[in-house]
Design a protein around this motif. Structure first.
Motif, PDB file in Angstrom:
ATOM      1  N   TYR A   1     -21.991  18.219  36.566  1.00  0.00           N
ATOM      2  CA  TYR A   1     -21.909  16.792  36.819  1.00  0.00           C
ATOM      3  C   TYR A   1     -20.843  16.513  37.870  1.00  0.00           C
ATOM      4  CZ  TYR A   1     -24.611  16.444  32.531  1.00  0.00           C
ATOM      5  OH  TYR A   1     -25.595  16.569  31.578  1.00  0.00           O
TER       6      TYR A   1
ATOM      7  N   ASP B   1     -20.927  10.903  38.030  1.00  0.00           N
ATOM      8  CA  ASP B   1     -21.557  10.994  36.711  1.00  0.00           C
ATOM      9  C   ASP B   1     -20.541  10.702  35.610  1.00  0.00           C
ATOM     10  OD1 ASP B   1     -24.083  11.786  37.761  1.00  0.00           O
ATOM     11  OD2 ASP B   1     -23.381  13.875  37.876  1.00  0.00           O
TER      12      ASP B   1
ATOM     13  N   LYS C   1     -18.065   4.584  31.890  1.00  0.00           N
ATOM     14  CA  LYS C   1     -18.222   3.163  32.241  1.00  0.00           C
ATOM     15  C   LYS C   1     -16.961   2.598  32.897  1.00  0.00           C
ATOM     16  CE  LYS C   1     -21.721   2.194  28.757  1.00  0.00           C
ATOM     17  NZ  LYS C   1     -21.998   3.470  28.191  1.00  0.00           N
TER      18      LYS C   1
ATOM     19  N   MET D   1     -16.787  17.032  30.097  1.00  0.00           N
ATOM     20  CA  MET D   1     -16.722  15.578  29.954  1.00  0.00           C
ATOM     21  C   MET D   1     -16.305  15.189  28.539  1.00  0.00           C
ATOM     22  SD  MET D   1     -19.518  13.996  32.586  1.00  0.00           S
ATOM     23  CE  MET D   1     -20.998  14.364  31.709  1.00  0.00           C
ATOM     24  N   GLU D   2     -16.799  15.913  27.548  1.00  0.00           N
ATOM     25  CA  GLU D   2     -16.390  15.639  26.162  1.00  0.00           C
ATOM     26  C   GLU D   2     -14.916  15.956  25.970  1.00  0.00           C
ATOM     27  OE1 GLU D   2     -19.153  17.894  23.797  1.00  0.00           O
ATOM     28  OE2 GLU D   2     -20.850  16.694  24.492  1.00  0.00           O
TER      29      GLU D   2
ATOM     30  N   GLN E   1     -21.075  19.353  30.608  1.00  0.00           N
ATOM     31  CA  GLN E   1     -21.115  18.359  29.518  1.00  0.00           C
ATOM     32  C   GLN E   1     -19.914  18.566  28.594  1.00  0.00           C
ATOM     33  OE1 GLN E   1     -23.322  15.756  29.186  1.00  0.00           O
ATOM     34  NE2 GLN E   1     -21.979  15.069  27.530  1.00  0.00           N
TER      35      GLN E   1
ATOM     36  N   LYS F   1     -19.920   6.988  35.328  1.00  0.00           N
ATOM     37  CA  LYS F   1     -21.006   6.312  34.617  1.00  0.00           C
ATOM     38  C   LYS F   1     -20.895   6.563  33.119  1.00  0.00           C
ATOM     39  CE  LYS F   1     -24.234   6.469  38.459  1.00  0.00           C
ATOM     40  NZ  LYS F   1     -25.449   7.094  38.993  1.00  0.00           N
ATOM     41  N   GLU F   2     -20.580   7.797  32.753  1.00  0.00           N
ATOM     42  CA  GLU F   2     -20.455   8.155  31.337  1.00  0.00           C
ATOM     43  C   GLU F   2     -19.330   7.362  30.668  1.00  0.00           C
ATOM     44  OE1 GLU F   2     -21.458  10.346  27.891  1.00  0.00           O
ATOM     45  OE2 GLU F   2     -22.490  10.327  29.813  1.00  0.00           O
TER      46      GLU F   2
END
Length: 68
Positions: free
Chosen positions: A5, A9, A15, A53-54, A50, A12-13
């Motif tokens: 990502y 991205d 916000k 990002m977490e 992913q 967006k995730e």
């Protein structure tokens, strides 16, 4: 292979705006300089999995050890 990502991205995730995201990542890198999820680059471009990002969300919830 897992998808990589971009910072867009991630924005967006979460916000948030791209400028807020840039400042947010800069602050996290200062607090956690050895964190792999903040230091994944392909060339000069930062990329995230992913799991990265977490992990970034988890790091944002941690209090720093110096109380700030």
């Amino acid at each position: 292979m897992n998808r990589l990502y971009t910072r867009t991205d991630l924005c967006k995730e979460l916000k948030i705006s791209s400028r807020t995201c840039y400042d947010f990542l800069k602050t996290l890198k200062e607090r956690f300089p050895e964190e792999k999820s903040l230091n994944r680059y392909i060339g000069k471009r930062q990329r995230f999995t992913q799991n990265d990002m977490e992990r970034i969300v988890e790091l944002s919830c941690l209090k720093s050890s110096n109380g700030s």
